[in-house]
Motif scaffolding. Structure first.
Motif, mmCIF file in Angstrom:
data_model
loop_
_atom_site.group_PDB
_atom_site.id
_atom_site.type_symbol
_atom_site.label_atom_id
_atom_site.label_comp_id
_atom_site.label_asym_id
_atom_site.label_seq_id
_atom_site.Cartn_x
_atom_site.Cartn_y
_atom_site.Cartn_z
ATOM 1 N N ARG A 33 -16.837 -6.231 -38.874
ATOM 2 C CA ARG A 33 -17.117 -4.966 -38.707
ATOM 3 C C ARG A 33 -17.733 -4.411 -37.670
ATOM 4 N N VAL A 34 -17.182 -3.321 -37.344
ATOM 5 C CA VAL A 34 -17.767 -2.453 -36.085
ATOM 6 C C VAL A 34 -18.119 -1.046 -36.594
ATOM 7 N N THR A 35 -19.238 -0.630 -36.195
ATOM 8 C CA THR A 35 -19.786 0.827 -36.640
ATOM 9 C C THR A 35 -18.948 1.705 -35.740
ATOM 10 N N PHE A 83 -25.927 -7.449 -33.591
ATOM 11 C CA PHE A 83 -24.953 -8.146 -34.327
ATOM 12 C C PHE A 83 -25.670 -8.991 -35.620
ATOM 13 N N VAL A 108 -19.618 -12.013 -43.217
ATOM 14 C CA VAL A 108 -19.378 -10.550 -42.668
ATOM 15 C C VAL A 108 -20.261 -10.258 -41.375
ATOM 16 N N THR A 110 -20.994 -7.904 -38.538
ATOM 17 C CA THR A 110 -21.277 -6.553 -38.118
ATOM 18 C C THR A 110 -21.889 -6.321 -36.709
ATOM 19 N N MET A 112 -23.145 -3.521 -34.008
ATOM 20 C CA MET A 112 -23.688 -2.314 -34.356
ATOM 21 C C MET A 112 -24.637 -1.915 -33.156
ATOM 22 N N ASP A 116 -27.886 2.192 -35.258
ATOM 23 C CA ASP A 116 -27.058 2.219 -36.646
ATOM 24 C C ASP A 116 -27.956 1.244 -37.608
ATOM 25 N N TYR A 117 -28.860 0.463 -36.959
ATOM 26 C CA TYR A 117 -29.530 -0.505 -38.166
ATOM 27 C C TYR A 117 -30.512 0.264 -39.193
#
Length: 117
Positions: A33-35, A83, A108, A110, A112, A116-117
């Motif tokens: 997943r990429v933000t 990440f 998963v 991610t 970001m 975003d965290y």
């Protein structure tokens, strides 16, 4: 804690670390997943970020206290990038009961920006 329990815990941690490294380095063995904020940086930055995630090796006590290689942070052109690997059950409805067991775990990864965290 007795030595037998410590050895078992170390073995489980080693399995989790190997699975996390495999996902991080190859993007195989889980979901990626990429933000939106990373996507907004554009393809050139995304390519550089993916390269840094795959090559990340600066795990230490601050970012990897349990030795699982499930979190990392780095700077790219003034942006702080994180990440994180999380462990879910196969249905993705709750956390995995055993992150060392691929048959019951979906990983998963991610990627970001720190904001975003």
């Amino acid at each position: 804690m007795n030595n037998r329990i410590e050895a078992a815990d170390e073995k489980i941690t080693a399995i989790i670390r190997r699975l996390n490294d495999e996902l991080r380095q190859t993007f195989v063995g889980g979901a990626i997943r990429v933000t939106p904020s990373v996507i907004a940086l554009g393809s050139k930055a995304q390519k550089a970020i993916v390269g840094k995630v795959r090559g990340f090796g600066a795990f230490d006590e601050r970012n990897d206290p349990f030795g699982e290689h499930d979190f990392g942070a780095f700077d790219l052109d003034g942006e702080k990038v994180f990440f994180k690997i999380d462990y879910y059950n196969r249905e993705m409805t709750a956390g995995s009961e055993n992150p060392a067991d691929q048959t019951v775990t979906t990983r998963v990864l991610t990627i970001m920006l720190a904001e975003d965290y």
